[in-house]
Design a protein around this motif. Structure first.
Motif, PDB file in Angstrom:
ATOM      1  N   GLY A   1       0.810  -1.207   0.000  1.00 22.78           N
ATOM      2  CA  GLY A   1       0.000   0.000   0.000  1.00 22.78           C
ATOM      3  C   GLY A   1       0.847   1.262   0.000  1.00 22.78           C
ATOM      4  O   GLY A   1       0.555   2.231  -0.722  1.00 22.78           O
ATOM      5  N   LEU A   2       1.906   1.259   0.800  1.00 26.48           N
ATOM      6  CA  LEU A   2       2.788   2.417   0.846  1.00 26.48           C
ATOM      7  C   LEU A   2       3.592   2.557  -0.446  1.00 26.48           C
ATOM      8  O   LEU A   2       3.833   3.671  -0.925  1.00 26.48           O
ATOM      9  N   VAL A   3       3.989   1.418  -1.005  1.00 30.09           N
ATOM     10  CA  VAL A   3       4.707   1.446  -2.281  1.00 30.09           C
ATOM     11  C   VAL A   3       3.836   2.052  -3.377  1.00 30.09           C
ATOM     12  O   VAL A   3       4.291   2.856  -4.203  1.00 30.09           O
ATOM     13  N   LYS A   4       2.545   1.700  -3.367  1.00 28.86           N
ATOM     14  CA  LYS A   4       1.616   2.235  -4.363  1.00 28.86           C
ATOM     15  C   LYS A   4       1.497   3.758  -4.236  1.00 28.86           C
ATOM     16  O   LYS A   4       1.486   4.490  -5.235  1.00 28.86           O
ATOM     17  N   MET A   5       1.399   4.239  -3.001  1.00 32.74           N
ATOM     18  CA  MET A   5       1.336   5.687  -2.786  1.00 32.74           C
ATOM     19  C   MET A   5       2.621   6.349  -3.270  1.00 32.74           C
ATOM     20  O   MET A   5       2.583   7.412  -3.902  1.00 32.74           O
ATOM     21  N   ALA A   6       3.753   5.738  -2.952  1.00 39.53           N
ATOM     22  CA  ALA A   6       5.039   6.303  -3.354  1.00 39.53           C
ATOM     23  C   ALA A   6       5.139   6.406  -4.872  1.00 39.53           C
ATOM     24  O   ALA A   6       5.607   7.420  -5.411  1.00 39.53           O
ATOM     25  N   GLN A   7       4.679   5.373  -5.555  1.00 41.24           N
ATOM     26  CA  GLN A   7       4.720   5.393  -7.012  1.00 41.24           C
ATOM     27  C   GLN A   7       3.802   6.474  -7.572  1.00 41.24           C
ATOM     28  O   GLN A   7       4.142   7.148  -8.549  1.00 41.24           O
ATOM     29  N   LYS A   8       2.646   6.658  -6.951  1.00 42.22           N
ATOM     30  CA  LYS A   8       1.693   7.671  -7.405  1.00 42.22           C
ATOM     31  C   LYS A   8       2.306   9.065  -7.372  1.00 42.22           C
ATOM     32  O   LYS A   8       2.120   9.859  -8.310  1.00 42.22           O
ATOM     33  N   TYR A   9       3.039   9.380  -6.299  1.00 39.05           N
ATOM     34  CA  TYR A   9       3.588  10.719  -6.137  1.00 39.05           C
ATOM     35  C   TYR A   9       5.051  10.826  -6.582  1.00 39.05           C
ATOM     36  O   TYR A   9       5.664  11.878  -6.428  1.00 39.05           O
ATOM     37  N   ARG A  10       5.582   9.711  -7.103  1.00 41.14           N
ATOM     38  CA  ARG A  10       6.985   9.658  -7.508  1.00 41.14           C
ATOM     39  C   ARG A  10       7.901   9.995  -6.340  1.00 41.14           C
ATOM     40  O   ARG A  10       8.843  10.791  -6.443  1.00 41.14           O
ATOM     41  N   LYS A  11       7.602   9.364  -5.235  1.00 41.80           N
ATOM     42  CA  LYS A  11       8.367   9.526  -4.010  1.00 41.80           C
ATOM     43  C   LYS A  11       8.788   8.155  -3.503  1.00 41.80           C
ATOM     44  O   LYS A  11       8.485   7.130  -4.128  1.00 41.80           O
TER      45      LYS A  11
ATOM     46  N   VAL B   1       8.865   5.382  -0.056  1.00 43.36           N
ATOM     47  CA  VAL B   1       8.025   5.064   1.103  1.00 43.36           C
ATOM     48  C   VAL B   1       8.422   5.910   2.321  1.00 43.36           C
ATOM     49  O   VAL B   1       7.538   6.432   3.024  1.00 43.36           O
ATOM     50  N   PRO B   2       9.709   6.069   2.639  1.00 40.78           N
ATOM     51  CA  PRO B   2      10.048   6.955   3.762  1.00 40.78           C
ATOM     52  C   PRO B   2       9.524   8.375   3.591  1.00 40.78           C
ATOM     53  O   PRO B   2       9.078   9.001   4.563  1.00 40.78           O
ATOM     54  N   GLN B   3       9.533   8.884   2.361  1.00 43.35           N
ATOM     55  CA  GLN B   3       8.979  10.214   2.133  1.00 43.35           C
ATOM     56  C   GLN B   3       7.476  10.249   2.388  1.00 43.35           C
ATOM     57  O   GLN B   3       6.950  11.233   2.927  1.00 43.35           O
ATOM     58  N   ILE B   4       6.786   9.183   2.030  1.00 42.61           N
ATOM     59  CA  ILE B   4       5.339   9.092   2.292  1.00 42.61           C
ATOM     60  C   ILE B   4       5.082   9.147   3.793  1.00 42.61           C
ATOM     61  O   ILE B   4       4.189   9.857   4.275  1.00 42.61           O
ATOM     62  N   VAL B   5       5.866   8.400   4.558  1.00 42.57           N
ATOM     63  CA  VAL B   5       5.698   8.354   6.014  1.00 42.57           C
ATOM     64  C   VAL B   5       5.982   9.717   6.641  1.00 42.57           C
ATOM     65  O   VAL B   5       5.246  10.170   7.537  1.00 42.57           O
ATOM     66  N   LEU B   6       7.024  10.390   6.192  1.00 43.18           N
ATOM     67  CA  LEU B   6       7.338  11.717   6.724  1.00 43.18           C
ATOM     68  C   LEU B   6       6.238  12.716   6.381  1.00 43.18           C
ATOM     69  O   LEU B   6       5.846  13.543   7.206  1.00 43.18           O
ATOM     70  N   ARG B   7       5.733  12.622   5.161  1.00 39.14           N
ATOM     71  CA  ARG B   7       4.654  13.522   4.753  1.00 39.14           C
ATOM     72  C   ARG B   7       3.390  13.278   5.597  1.00 39.14           C
ATOM     73  O   ARG B   7       2.685  14.226   5.989  1.00 39.14           O
ATOM     74  N   TYR B   8       3.119  12.014   5.888  1.00 41.08           N
ATOM     75  CA  TYR B   8       1.986  11.661   6.742  1.00 41.08           C
ATOM     76  C   TYR B   8       2.094  12.357   8.105  1.00 41.08           C
ATOM     77  O   TYR B   8       1.117  12.927   8.613  1.00 41.08           O
ATOM     78  N   LEU B   9       3.280  12.323   8.691  1.00 40.79           N
ATOM     79  CA  LEU B   9       3.468  12.950   9.999  1.00 40.79           C
ATOM     80  C   LEU B   9       3.278  14.460   9.913  1.00 40.79           C
ATOM     81  O   LEU B   9       2.606  15.058  10.758  1.00 40.79           O
TER      82      LEU B   9
END
Length: 340
Positions: free
Chosen positions: A246-256, A258-266
């Motif tokens: 799920g996190l990989v899918k989000m990362a691919q969507k935003y071209r980021k 997974v760690p960047q997704i987690v930081l953005r979430y926070l």
């Protein structure tokens, strides 16, 4: 004006961009009027089987220098990290003006009886005349010689912290590793309210009640261990891991990543992460999270990983009367506990 929607708490935070400081992270206003970046670099090197890792020459100086050149404007250190001198050297080498760098350091657990002299020692090591944010590192105190626990009322420690702010040695003051009960007691007796609480927050440990409390009291939350168990290799801690679909899918969507997704979430939760790394490419990667925004549905999906699981759980402190965390039936080995 830069607007961040923090979905989980149903709050809209207005974050002012300070483009004059050359940094990538927007700044927010603390309850004392000072402005603080919404992300920084952690500099603690952690532990190994021998205890706290020894800081080698330029091991922290270079990462801090890379971070400042990459657009970080907040640096988190502590007297206990034994790296303040290297942080100060990196700031000087960077050519970033001191006024644009937000320095966070912390009062050591063995220094709680000598707050002002300990702060002045940190100032000397950092080669600066003031600290932007000075924190009580822990309500648990050690004796000055680190030979065992000391019992120092954190209300007394806080009085000296207030004096440091009045003297201009620390522009903002705050606390770290305090629980809600401790904060309630502190707020009932303080003259100056803490501006910041630094605690562990990540996708495994959402700290929902704590965040509700601090929001109500106007205290900002800074998150150490922001990646939780993301990079843990064994199966003990709860998910997610860095390869979570799920996190990989989000990362691919935003071209980021997974760690960047987690930081953005926070950040979208209103939490200020301080990820640490000594790798230049990861330091550069981590700060580049301010050009996209997760949807409400994505925020909700990530929030389901919360299991109230602590990565940092020093249960070997639990005999101390001001131990701030949940107790364990069998505390962890006392490798890092001060010897009686």
């Amino acid at each position: 004006m830069f607007i961040l929607s923090f979905c989980l708490l149903s709050i809209i935070y207005i974050v002012k961009c300070d483009v004059t400081d050359g940094g990538k992270a927007p700044r927010i206003q603390l309850n004392d009027g000072n402005m603080m970046p919404v992300m920084g670099l952690g500099t603690f090197l952690g532990f190994d089987e021998k205890g706290q890792k020894e800081v080698r020459e330029k091991e922290v100086e270079l990462p801090v220098l890379w971070a400042l050149k990459a657009g970080y404007r907040m640096l988190d250190t502590a007297s206990a990290y034994n790296n303040e001198e290297q942080v100060g050297k990196a700031i000087q080498r960077s050519n970033v003006p001191r006024k644009d760098v937000f320095i966070v350091t912390k009062l050591g657990s063995h220094e709680q009886r000598e707050v002002l002299s300990s702060l002045r020692a940190s100032l000397d090591r950092l080669n600066t005349t003031y600290i932007d944010l000075y924190l009580i590192h822990n309500p648990v105190a050690y004796k000055p010689d680190k030979s065992g626990y000391d019992i120092v009322d954190y209300l007394d420690t806080w009085k000296a912290m207030e004096q440091a702010k009045k003297m201009g040695l620390a522009r903002s003051i705050g606390i770290s590793n305090f629980n809600i009960t401790m904060m309630e007691r502190l707020l009932a007796h303080c003259q100056i309210k803490p501006s910041v609480l630094q605690v562990e927050v990540n996708v495994n440990l959402a700290q929902n009640k704590l965040l509700e409390f601090t929001k109500r009291e106007g205290i900002e939350v800074m998150a150490y261990a922001p990646f939780g168990s993301l990079f843990v290799k064994d199966s003990g801690p709860p998910p997610p891991r860095v390869n979570d679909p799920g996190l990989v899918k989000m990362a691919q969507k935003y071209r980021k990543t997974v760690p960047q997704i987690v930081l953005r979430y926070l950040v979208q939760r209103g939490v200020i992460p301080i990820p640490k790394s000594v790798r230049k490419e990861k330091i550069v990667e981590n700060i580049n999270i301010f050009d996209f925004e997760l949807s409400t549905e994505e925020m909700d999906e990530i929030s389901k990983f919360n299991k109230d699981y602590r990565v940092v759980w020093p249960s070997f402190w639990q005999d101390h009367p001001y131990y701030p965390f949940e107790k364990k039936d069998k505390p962890d080995p006392d490798l890092f506990k001060p010897k009686p």
